[in-house]
Design a protein around this motif. Structure first.
Motif, PDB file in Angstrom:
ATOM      1  N   LEU A  32       0.834  -1.196   0.000  1.00 58.71           N
ATOM      2  CA  LEU A  32       0.000   0.000   0.000  1.00 58.71           C
ATOM      3  C   LEU A  32       0.867   1.243   0.000  1.00 58.71           C
ATOM      4  O   LEU A  32       1.702   1.428   0.886  1.00 58.71           O
ATOM      5  CB  LEU A  32      -0.912   0.016   1.227  1.00 58.71           C
ATOM      6  CG  LEU A  32      -1.856   1.203   1.318  1.00 58.71           C
ATOM      7  CD1 LEU A  32      -2.984   1.074   0.300  1.00 58.71           C
ATOM      8  CD2 LEU A  32      -2.417   1.338   2.722  1.00 58.71           C
ATOM      9  N   GLN A  45       0.467   5.166   0.379  1.00 65.12           N
ATOM     10  CA  GLN A  45      -0.531   6.137   0.814  1.00 65.12           C
ATOM     11  C   GLN A  45       0.078   7.539   0.831  1.00 65.12           C
ATOM     12  O   GLN A  45       1.287   7.693   0.925  1.00 65.12           O
ATOM     13  CB  GLN A  45      -1.093   5.775   2.186  1.00 65.12           C
ATOM     14  CG  GLN A  45      -0.062   5.603   3.285  1.00 65.12           C
ATOM     15  CD  GLN A  45      -0.689   5.179   4.599  1.00 65.12           C
ATOM     16  OE1 GLN A  45      -1.895   5.269   4.804  1.00 65.12           O
ATOM     17  NE2 GLN A  45       0.127   4.724   5.519  1.00 65.12           N
ATOM     18  N   LYS A  75      -3.462  10.945   7.297  1.00 66.06           N
ATOM     19  CA  LYS A  75      -3.750   9.791   8.161  1.00 66.06           C
ATOM     20  C   LYS A  75      -5.135   9.243   7.852  1.00 66.06           C
ATOM     21  O   LYS A  75      -6.035   9.980   7.464  1.00 66.06           O
ATOM     22  CB  LYS A  75      -3.693  10.191   9.628  1.00 66.06           C
ATOM     23  CG  LYS A  75      -2.331  10.570  10.122  1.00 66.06           C
ATOM     24  CD  LYS A  75      -2.402  10.979  11.582  1.00 66.06           C
ATOM     25  CE  LYS A  75      -1.070  11.517  12.059  1.00 66.06           C
ATOM     26  NZ  LYS A  75      -1.152  11.963  13.453  1.00 66.06           N
ATOM     27  N   LEU A  96      -5.451   5.196   7.622  1.00 64.41           N
ATOM     28  CA  LEU A  96      -5.328   3.745   7.741  1.00 64.41           C
ATOM     29  C   LEU A  96      -5.137   3.360   9.205  1.00 64.41           C
ATOM     30  O   LEU A  96      -4.307   3.939   9.901  1.00 64.41           O
ATOM     31  CB  LEU A  96      -4.140   3.241   6.919  1.00 64.41           C
ATOM     32  CG  LEU A  96      -3.833   1.740   7.036  1.00 64.41           C
ATOM     33  CD1 LEU A  96      -4.985   0.899   6.486  1.00 64.41           C
ATOM     34  CD2 LEU A  96      -2.536   1.418   6.315  1.00 64.41           C
ATOM     35  N   GLN A  97      -5.944   2.405   9.653  1.00 60.89           N
ATOM     36  CA  GLN A  97      -5.803   1.873  11.007  1.00 60.89           C
ATOM     37  C   GLN A  97      -5.747   0.355  10.946  1.00 60.89           C
ATOM     38  O   GLN A  97      -6.405  -0.265  10.108  1.00 60.89           O
ATOM     39  CB  GLN A  97      -6.983   2.288  11.891  1.00 60.89           C
ATOM     40  CG  GLN A  97      -7.018   3.766  12.193  1.00 60.89           C
ATOM     41  CD  GLN A  97      -8.085   4.100  13.218  1.00 60.89           C
ATOM     42  OE1 GLN A  97      -9.173   3.522  13.237  1.00 60.89           O
ATOM     43  NE2 GLN A  97      -7.770   5.049  14.093  1.00 60.89           N
ATOM     44  N   THR A 104      -3.625   3.901  14.506  1.00 62.83           N
ATOM     45  CA  THR A 104      -3.403   4.621  13.254  1.00 62.83           C
ATOM     46  C   THR A 104      -1.997   4.354  12.741  1.00 62.83           C
ATOM     47  O   THR A 104      -1.034   4.432  13.494  1.00 62.83           O
ATOM     48  CB  THR A 104      -3.600   6.141  13.462  1.00 62.83           C
ATOM     49  OG1 THR A 104      -4.957   6.357  13.886  1.00 62.83           O
ATOM     50  CG2 THR A 104      -3.337   6.918  12.181  1.00 62.83           C
ATOM     51  N   ASN A 108       0.819  -5.413   4.064  1.00 63.14           N
ATOM     52  CA  ASN A 108      -0.175  -6.152   4.837  1.00 63.14           C
ATOM     53  C   ASN A 108      -0.133  -7.628   4.465  1.00 63.14           C
ATOM     54  O   ASN A 108      -0.194  -7.975   3.281  1.00 63.14           O
ATOM     55  CB  ASN A 108      -1.587  -5.634   4.563  1.00 63.14           C
ATOM     56  CG  ASN A 108      -1.905  -4.362   5.299  1.00 63.14           C
ATOM     57  OD1 ASN A 108      -1.254  -4.013   6.274  1.00 63.14           O
ATOM     58  ND2 ASN A 108      -2.911  -3.656   4.828  1.00 63.14           N
ATOM     59  N   HIS A 159      -7.823  -4.391   9.107  1.00 65.92           N
ATOM     60  CA  HIS A 159      -7.603  -2.956   8.979  1.00 65.92           C
ATOM     61  C   HIS A 159      -8.865  -2.264   8.480  1.00 65.92           C
ATOM     62  O   HIS A 159      -9.792  -2.906   8.008  1.00 65.92           O
ATOM     63  CB  HIS A 159      -6.412  -2.665   8.056  1.00 65.92           C
ATOM     64  CG  HIS A 159      -6.522  -3.273   6.692  1.00 65.92           C
ATOM     65  ND1 HIS A 159      -6.301  -4.622   6.447  1.00 65.92           N
ATOM     66  CD2 HIS A 159      -6.830  -2.735   5.496  1.00 65.92           C
ATOM     67  CE1 HIS A 159      -6.478  -4.867   5.168  1.00 65.92           C
ATOM     68  NE2 HIS A 159      -6.800  -3.734   4.566  1.00 65.92           N
ATOM     69  N   ARG A 160      -8.857  -0.942   8.612  1.00 67.96           N
ATOM     70  CA  ARG A 160      -9.966  -0.113   8.153  1.00 67.96           C
ATOM     71  C   ARG A 160      -9.393   1.250   7.764  1.00 67.96           C
ATOM     72  O   ARG A 160      -8.220   1.534   8.018  1.00 67.96           O
ATOM     73  CB  ARG A 160     -11.032   0.047   9.234  1.00 67.96           C
ATOM     74  CG  ARG A 160     -10.566   0.867  10.435  1.00 67.96           C
ATOM     75  CD  ARG A 160     -11.625   0.940  11.510  1.00 67.96           C
ATOM     76  NE  ARG A 160     -11.218   1.852  12.584  1.00 67.96           N
ATOM     77  CZ  ARG A 160     -11.929   2.071  13.668  1.00 67.96           C
ATOM     78  NH1 ARG A 160     -13.087   1.445  13.837  1.00 67.96           N
ATOM     79  NH2 ARG A 160     -11.506   2.912  14.591  1.00 67.96           N
ATOM     80  N   VAL A 161     -10.245   2.080   7.161  1.00 61.67           N
ATOM     81  CA  VAL A 161      -9.821   3.425   6.777  1.00 61.67           C
ATOM     82  C   VAL A 161     -10.832   4.438   7.306  1.00 61.67           C
ATOM     83  O   VAL A 161     -12.041   4.271   7.124  1.00 61.67           O
ATOM     84  CB  VAL A 161      -9.705   3.563   5.235  1.00 61.67           C
ATOM     85  CG1 VAL A 161      -9.292   4.985   4.856  1.00 61.67           C
ATOM     86  CG2 VAL A 161      -8.713   2.553   4.674  1.00 61.67           C
ATOM     87  N   ARG A 165      -7.864  11.889   0.918  1.00 61.32           N
ATOM     88  CA  ARG A 165      -6.844  10.876   1.195  1.00 61.32           C
ATOM     89  C   ARG A 165      -6.788   9.965  -0.012  1.00 61.32           C
ATOM     90  O   ARG A 165      -7.821   9.502  -0.500  1.00 61.32           O
ATOM     91  CB  ARG A 165      -7.183  10.067   2.438  1.00 61.32           C
ATOM     92  CG  ARG A 165      -6.113   9.036   2.753  1.00 61.32           C
ATOM     93  CD  ARG A 165      -6.415   8.303   4.067  1.00 61.32           C
ATOM     94  NE  ARG A 165      -5.349   7.377   4.349  1.00 61.32           N
ATOM     95  CZ  ARG A 165      -5.235   6.170   3.798  1.00 61.32           C
ATOM     96  NH1 ARG A 165      -6.148   5.739   2.944  1.00 61.32           N
ATOM     97  NH2 ARG A 165      -4.226   5.383   4.090  1.00 61.32           N
ATOM     98  N   SER A 170      -4.768   6.528  -1.789  1.00 59.38           N
ATOM     99  CA  SER A 170      -3.867   5.385  -1.612  1.00 59.38           C
ATOM    100  C   SER A 170      -3.937   4.498  -2.855  1.00 59.38           C
ATOM    101  O   SER A 170      -4.921   4.516  -3.600  1.00 59.38           O
ATOM    102  CB  SER A 170      -4.230   4.580  -0.358  1.00 59.38           C
ATOM    103  OG  SER A 170      -5.499   3.963  -0.512  1.00 59.38           O
TER     104      SER A 170
END
Length: 147
Positions: free
Chosen positions: A30, A32, A36, A38-39, A48, A59, A77-79, A87, A89
């Motif tokens: 990824l 990006q 900020k 991505l978590q 984060t 990942n 993960h989540r965004v 944002r 990516s």
């Protein structure tokens, strides 16, 4: 490859850019931007991932967890969206051809480390996606033989 663009959201606490998930394949690289969002889930907490300019986030996906018989864990993960900034990516997804079967590597299975996952393929994944209830277990959990 997948390109993602998350526009600013005036009320970011009311939505997610991408809900929690793990990636289906072996690895995702990824790239990006500096915003900020991505978590990853670590020990039941959302953390984060600080963007580092010019770097990739790597990942581990479901296939690598299955192939490694659980030695390497797929990353949940989540965004999150941002109230002020776009944002962007770019995800490079790496896996086997769709007709390939993924199974735990026989060299990683023993009496003390039994097989933990069923074989899988893309057709099985598509069947799962078509029939799943989002409140139930993930695709990876559906392939587990033991807890």
């Amino acid at each position: 490859m997948v390109m993602n663009c998350y526009p600013p959201c005036p009320q970011p606490d009311l939505t997610l850019g991408m809900p929690p998930h793990s990636d289906y394949g072996f690895l995702t690289l990824l790239l990006q931007d500096e915003v900020k969002g991505l978590q990853i889930q670590h020990k039941e907490n959302w953390v984060t991932v600080e963007p580092i300019p010019g770097s990739f986030v790597v990942n581990v996906g479901d296939h690598l967890e299955i192939f490694s018989n659980g030695r390497y864990k797929s990353v949940l993960h989540r965004v999150l969206v941002n109230s002020m900034n776009y944002r962007i990516s770019v995800a490079s997804l790496h896996s086997l051809p769709f007709k390939s079967t993924v199974q735990p590597c026989p060299k990683l299975i023993s009496e003390t480390n039994p097989r933990r996952y069923m074989d899988t393929d893309f057709a099985t994944f598509l069947d799962y996606i078509k029939s799943r209830d989002s409140t139930k277990k993930s695709f990876l959990q559906s392939r587990k033989l033991t807890s």
